[in-house]
Design an enzyme around this catalytic site. Structure first.
Site, PDB file in Angstrom:
ATOM      1  N   HIS B  37     -41.443  -2.798  50.587  1.00 14.58           N
ATOM      2  CA  HIS B  37     -41.882  -1.973  51.711  1.00 14.58           C
ATOM      3  C   HIS B  37     -42.860  -0.901  51.269  1.00 14.58           C
ATOM      4  O   HIS B  37     -42.946  -0.576  50.085  1.00 14.58           O
ATOM      5  CB  HIS B  37     -40.668  -1.281  52.333  1.00 14.58           C
ATOM      6  CG  HIS B  37     -39.949  -0.405  51.339  1.00 14.58           C
ATOM      7  ND1 HIS B  37     -39.050  -0.929  50.435  1.00 14.58           N
ATOM      8  CD2 HIS B  37     -40.019   0.919  51.073  1.00 14.58           C
ATOM      9  CE1 HIS B  37     -38.602   0.048  49.660  1.00 14.58           C
ATOM     10  NE2 HIS B  37     -39.179   1.182  50.030  1.00 14.58           N
ATOM     11  N   HIS B 118     -47.778   2.839  48.514  1.00 14.36           N
ATOM     12  CA  HIS B 118     -47.502   1.889  47.443  1.00 14.36           C
ATOM     13  C   HIS B 118     -46.319   0.991  47.798  1.00 14.36           C
ATOM     14  O   HIS B 118     -45.528   1.331  48.686  1.00 14.36           O
ATOM     15  CB  HIS B 118     -47.175   2.645  46.141  1.00 14.36           C
ATOM     16  CG  HIS B 118     -45.884   3.397  46.210  1.00 14.36           C
ATOM     17  ND1 HIS B 118     -45.764   4.636  46.813  1.00 14.36           N
ATOM     18  CD2 HIS B 118     -44.633   3.094  45.772  1.00 14.36           C
ATOM     19  CE1 HIS B 118     -44.522   5.062  46.730  1.00 14.36           C
ATOM     20  NE2 HIS B 118     -43.798   4.141  46.115  1.00 14.36           N
TER      21      HIS B 118
END
Lengths: 172, 172
Positions: B37, B118
């Protein structure tokens, strides 16, 4: 068009998920693939176009269904069909109706067995392990109540774990 | 009123999740706690009343944000701050704006570090392991593109795993 594997489930409250996980971490090798859940529709494959259509149908089903209560009093097993042990959800008309609607004409996939609402806490054990674990758990009694106010459409990754695609809130 | 721990994240496409998991299963001990995620808002605690209010704010933010593209070209590391290695999301105004909106006045929780979008693929390794793994991964190049069209509010269970509470679709 590429196909993914989807499923539809309702997650009970954190309290019930924590109780289920206390068993699953010991007795369910698939424990980490998905949080504790009530399966509403077994896994099926579909392409994006089908999912876009289904998603509209699921929104409609959710909107027409009011939040409802569930109750858990005991543990049961699907033995001898499978060695799956579960928290049994007491008979519930709304759950049955949701399951029926999600397997009506126009929905992909087929249901292999009669719908028995449950939260799996143990599976894929050997016959002996299953007997031991079930022997211990079947004498436990529970007094768990919860309100279900949403369900989720999920898809499966290559490692077998599940990611939520969409949440459908009941009665909205 | 009892408090739960919440977080907000966007899940990339199955393809990118599968790639991230191919690293995570080897290099991330928390691999099974949540699918791959992009964290939009770090974890925070809140009671149900606060979540009901936040949920309305998140619906509004989602409605005002159009689906947007992201790009991944390389791996990077937060070393020496932490030993976290990640798929770097190329600078993206929409992601930054979402993060800002979710940390504006009225939102609980605080952001410890500057927002760097990220997807974590390795964490909690020893210094030597981190150096080895990062040495190998930092020379890889990627050409991954994806469209983000939703984000999710999640809560954490006692075992550290995360369950999705709600899905917010962008532009709707």
């Amino acid at each position: 068009m590429s196909q993914l594997t989807y499923g539809i489930a309702a997650f009970p409250s954190k309290k019930i998920q924590d109780i289920a996980n206390s068993y699953r971490m010991r007795y369910d090798p698939s424990y980490s693939k998905i949080p504790p859940h009530i399966t509403l529709k077994e896994s099926f494959t579909a392409d994006q176009q089908t999912i876009d259509r289904l998603s509209k149908d699921l929104s409609k089903i959710a909107k027409e269904t009011e939040p409802f209560d569930i109750e858990i009093k005991k543990v049961s097993s699907f033995s001898p069909i499978t060695h799956t042990i579960y928290l049994k959800i007491e008979p519930n008309d709304t759950l049955s109706k949701l399951n029926e609607q999600m397997n009506a004409e126009g929905f992909p996939g087929e249901q292999a067995f009669k719908f028995v609402p449950h939260i799996t806490i143990s599976q894929d054990l050997s016959e002996d392990e299953h007997s031991d674990v079930y022997g211990t758990l079947k004498i436990s009694s529970f007094d768990l109540k919860d309100t279900i106010d949403r369900f989720q459409l999920l898809y499966q990754l290559d490692d077998g774990s599940w990611t939520v695609y969409e949440t459908y809130k009941l009665g909205e």
